[in-house]
Motif scaffolding. Structure first.
Motif, PDB file in Angstrom:
ATOM      1  N   ARG A 134       0.772  -1.177  -0.163  1.00 61.60           N
ATOM      2  CA  ARG A 134      -0.004   0.013  -0.093  1.00 61.60           C
ATOM      3  C   ARG A 134       0.853   1.165  -0.235  1.00 61.60           C
ATOM      4  O   ARG A 134       1.796   1.164   0.663  1.00 61.60           O
ATOM      5  N   ILE A 159      -5.453  -0.746   9.409  1.00 60.55           N
ATOM      6  CA  ILE A 159      -5.877  -1.180   7.964  1.00 60.55           C
ATOM      7  C   ILE A 159      -5.683   0.063   7.103  1.00 60.55           C
ATOM      8  O   ILE A 159      -5.079  -0.098   6.030  1.00 60.55           O
ATOM      9  N   ASN A 160      -5.619   1.328   7.471  1.00 60.92           N
ATOM     10  CA  ASN A 160      -5.118   2.371   6.451  1.00 60.92           C
ATOM     11  C   ASN A 160      -3.866   2.221   6.290  1.00 60.92           C
ATOM     12  O   ASN A 160      -3.457   2.417   4.972  1.00 60.92           O
ATOM     13  N   ILE A 206      -3.076  -2.514   5.142  1.00 63.30           N
ATOM     14  CA  ILE A 206      -3.666  -3.505   4.231  1.00 63.30           C
ATOM     15  C   ILE A 206      -3.653  -2.862   2.667  1.00 63.30           C
ATOM     16  O   ILE A 206      -4.122  -1.748   2.534  1.00 63.30           O
ATOM     17  N   PHE A 242      -5.526  -2.916  -0.503  1.00 61.56           N
ATOM     18  CA  PHE A 242      -6.652  -3.433  -0.899  1.00 61.56           C
ATOM     19  C   PHE A 242      -6.606  -3.279  -2.581  1.00 61.56           C
ATOM     20  O   PHE A 242      -5.998  -2.015  -2.949  1.00 61.56           O
ATOM     21  N   ASP A 278     -12.363  -7.695   0.064  1.00 64.28           N
ATOM     22  CA  ASP A 278     -11.287  -6.762  -0.338  1.00 64.28           C
ATOM     23  C   ASP A 278     -11.730  -5.430  -0.609  1.00 64.28           C
ATOM     24  O   ASP A 278     -10.915  -4.784  -1.336  1.00 64.28           O
ATOM     25  N   ASP A 279     -12.764  -5.133  -0.180  1.00 63.84           N
ATOM     26  CA  ASP A 279     -13.317  -3.811  -0.365  1.00 63.84           C
ATOM     27  C   ASP A 279     -13.215  -2.932   1.022  1.00 63.84           C
ATOM     28  O   ASP A 279     -13.655  -3.176   2.005  1.00 63.84           O
ATOM     29  N   GLU A 280     -12.266  -1.781   0.825  1.00 65.75           N
ATOM     30  CA  GLU A 280     -11.929  -1.124   2.035  1.00 65.75           C
ATOM     31  C   GLU A 280     -13.198  -0.741   2.703  1.00 65.75           C
ATOM     32  O   GLU A 280     -13.203  -0.395   3.895  1.00 65.75           O
ATOM     33  N   VAL A 340     -14.855  -3.020   4.781  1.00 63.12           N
ATOM     34  CA  VAL A 340     -14.108  -3.178   6.090  1.00 63.12           C
ATOM     35  C   VAL A 340     -14.233  -2.330   7.195  1.00 63.12           C
ATOM     36  O   VAL A 340     -14.318  -2.352   8.317  1.00 63.12           O
ATOM     37  N   VAL A 341     -13.959  -0.919   6.720  1.00 61.30           N
ATOM     38  CA  VAL A 341     -14.064   0.345   7.606  1.00 61.30           C
ATOM     39  C   VAL A 341     -15.396   0.249   8.142  1.00 61.30           C
ATOM     40  O   VAL A 341     -15.532   0.474   9.237  1.00 61.30           O
TER      41      VAL A 341
END
Length: 484
Positions: free
Chosen positions: A62, A213-214, A217, A219, A250-252, A255-256
Motif C-alpha cells: 500500500r 487498516i489504513n 492493508i 486493497f 477486499d473492499d476497503e 471493512v471500515v
C-alpha cells in the motif's frame, strides 16, 4: 616424369583440407568456449533477474511508488554483479495507460488479484573465438515472475461488557473497575450510540484498528474479515456465540464500515435476577443500576459477565478461512484483541449455555464467590473434552490448536493482544490467566512432534495508549513474512 606434378597436386589438396579442418576445429572450440561463456552469463543474468523480481515484489504494498519497483530490480541486478540492459518491470495496472515506470501485463491480472511482478532484462555477450567466424556478440534475454503473498486477515474483537467499563474517566467512583458500574454512561445501550462519551475502551480500539487498516492493508490484493466475540443485536437474549460481522472482503469501504459499527454487548434488560449470565439491570423506575450478575455481585468482579468466548471466536475465525473462495497461497493471519480470561464457550451437546464445570457454576458456589467463572483455579491445568473439569480455558486452547496446526487444523498464524488489568490481575483464580492463555494461543498452540507451526506473538497493553505501537509491530511482522 609425370608423377611429380601429381604429387604437388595432392600436396596442395591436403593443405586445403587441413585449412578447412582448422576452421572447423576453431569453430568447435569456439562453440565450446563461447557457448560455455554464454551459459555462464545467462545463468548470472537469470540469477540476478530472479533476485531483482523478488526485490521488486517486496515493494508491492500500500502506498508504494511504482518507480520503487524499477529501482529495486536494478539495484539487485547490480548487487548480483549482473549488468543488464532494457530492464522492464511488468505488473497489473489499474490504469494500463498510466506512465509510472512500470508496464502493464494483462496476464498478471489474476482473479482474485495477486501481488505479481515480472522483470525482463537483456544483456550483450561478446564472443572470443567465434569472432573468427564473423560472430562478434549476441544478446541474451531473461525473465522472472515473483510474488509478495497476499494477506487474508481475520480481526477478532472482544465486544464483551468489559469494553464499556472505562467509559467514565479514571478516578470516577462510578467507573466499573473502581466500583460496580452503576453509572448510566457505562451502559452499552447508552455509550454504544454516544457521540460525546462512546463506550471505552471499545471506541479507542476501533480507531487504532482503522489506522492499522489504513497503513497496512493493500486493497484489493489483501482481504479482511471481522469477528465479534458477542452478539451485535441490541437487547437480544444473552448469547456468548461469536459472530462474523464481515466475511472476507477486499473492499476497503466495507471493512471500515464493519469495524466502525462494532458494538459492546447489549444484553436484555431485566428486573429479576437471571440464573446465569448478565443483563442490563434497571430499578422499578427504569433507572440503570448496573449489570446484574447477582451470584457474583459480592466480588465486584467484571469478568463474571460470561461473554468472553475466546475459543468460540477462534473457531469462528477458522470458518472464514474454510469458506470459498479459499486462497491457499495467501498468508493466513488472525489478530485477537481481548480484555480478560476465557469464561464462556459455544453451546455443545448437554450444555446449551456452553461448557461450565459444576463447581464453577454460579448457583453451586457459596457467597462470597471464590472461584473463577467457568474455569478451574489454575490456568496451567489442561483437560480433555471427556474430563468433568473441562472448562472455557481448555476450550479456547483446543480452538487455538486447531487454528494453528497446519496438519490437523488450519495452519493460521495468530497474534494476540491482551488489553487491560484483567489480563494480568483477574481477582479469582490465576491472576494472569488471560495472559497465559493469550501467550499459548500466539506462541505455543498447535505444537506437536514433527509439525512446524508458523507462530505469531503475544502483546500486552495496560490501556489503549499502547495499541498503536503494538499494531505497528504486528504490521512489521506480517510484512516481513509476506515478502519471504
Amino acid at each position: 616424369m609425370m608423377k611429380k606434378p601429381l604429387r604437388k597436386t595432392e600436396r596442395g589438396q591436403a593443405i586445403i583440407l587441413i585449412a578447412f579442418a582448422m576452421i572447423g576445429l576453431i569453430g568447435i572450440v569456439g562453440l565450446m568456449t563461447d557457448g560455455g561463456i554464454l551459459l555462464i552469463e545467462y545463468a548470472r543474468l537469470k540469477r540476478g533477474i530472479d533476485a531483482a523480481a523478488i526485490a521488486s515484489a517486496q515493494q508491492f504494498r500500500r502506498g508504494f511508488d511504482a518507480a520503487d519497483l524499477y529501482s529495486a530490480a536494478e539495484g539487485f541486478l547490480i548487487l548480483n554483479q549482473s549488468t543488464a540492459d532494457n530492464i522492464v518491470v511488468w505488473r497489473c495496472k489499474q490504469n494500463p495507460s498510466a506512465v509510472d515506470g512500470t508496464e502493464h501485463d494483462p496476464e498478471l491480472c489474476t482473479v482474485p488479484l495477486r501481488k505479481l511482478v515480472r522483470v525482463d532484462a537483456e544483456r550483450t555477450v561478446d564472443f572470443g573465438f567465434m569472432r573468427v567466424l564473423g560472430f562478434n556478440s549476441t544478446v541474451i534475454h531473461a525473465s522472472s515472475v515473483s510474488e509478495a503473498a497476499s494477506l487474508d486477515l481475520v480481526l477478532v474483537f472482544d465486544t464483551s461488557s468489559s469494553m464499556s467499563f472505562e467509559t467514565n474517566p479514571a478516578g470516577d467512583p462510578n467507573r466499573v473497575d473502581a466500583d460496580d458500574g452503576t453509572n448510566p454512561s457505562e451502559n452499552p445501550a447508552v455509550c454504544n450510540y454516544s457521540g460525546t462519551d462512546p463506550c471505552q475502551p471499545m471506541h479507542d480500539i476501533i480507531d487504532v484498528a482503522l489506522a492499522f487498516i489504513n497503513g497496512t492493508i493493500f486493497f484489493p490484493y489483501d482481504r479482511i474479515a471481522v469477528v465479534a466475540t458477542t452478539s451485535q443485536t441490541a437487547g437480544g437474549a444473552w448469547n456468548p456465540i461469536p459472530v462474523t460481522t464481515l466475511p472476507f472482503s477486499d473492499d476497503e469501504a466495507d471493512v471500515v464500515a464493519a469495524i466502525t459499527s462494532l458494538r459492546v454487548l447489549e444484553p436484555p434488560a431485566c428486573n429479576t435476577n437471571p440464573a446465569y449470565g448478565s443483563c442490563i439491570n434497571y430499578d422499578g423506575g427504569g433507572n440503570f443500576i448496573g449489570f446484574d450478575a447477582p451470584h457474583f455481585r459480592t466480588t465486584g468482579d467484571p469478568t463474571t459477565f460470561q461473554s468472553s468466548n475466546i475459543g468460540g471466536a477462534l473457531y469462528q475465525a477458522g470458518v472464514e478461512f474454510s469458506t470459498p473462495p479459499i486462497r491457499e497461497d495467501s498468508f493466513w493471519v488472525v489478530i485477537l484483541l481481548a480484555g480478560g480470561p476465557a469464561n464462556a464457550t459455544n453451546p455443545v451437546a448437554g450444555y446449551p449455555l456452553g461448557i461450565c464445570p459444576d463447581y464453577t457454576w454460579p448457583i453451586n458456589q457459596a457467597s462470597p464467590i471464590t472461584h473463577p467463572p467457568c474455569r478451574d483455579a489454575l490456568a496451567s491445568t489442561r483437560h480433555t473434552d471427556t474430563n468433568v473439569n473441562y472448562d472455557a480455558d481448555d476450550y479456547a486452547r483446543d480452538a487455538a490448536d486447531f487454528l494453528a496446526n497446519p496438519v490437523t487444523g488450519m495452519g493460521v498464524t495468530v497474534f494476540t493482544i491482551g488489553l487491560g488489568d484483567l489480563v494480568v490481575s483477574a481477582p479469582l483464580g490465576d491472576a494472569d490467566a488471560g495472559e497465559k492463555l493469550f501467550e499459548y494461543i500466539a506462541e505455543t498452540a498447535g505444537d506437536e512432534s514433527g509439525v512446524t507451526v508458523n507462530h505469531g506473538a503475544y502483546f500486552f497493553a495496560p490501556d489503549t495508549s499502547g495499541l498503536d505501537e503494538i499494531f505497528s509491530l504486528i504490521a512489521d511482522n506480517i510484512f516481513t513474512r509476506l515478502t519471504k
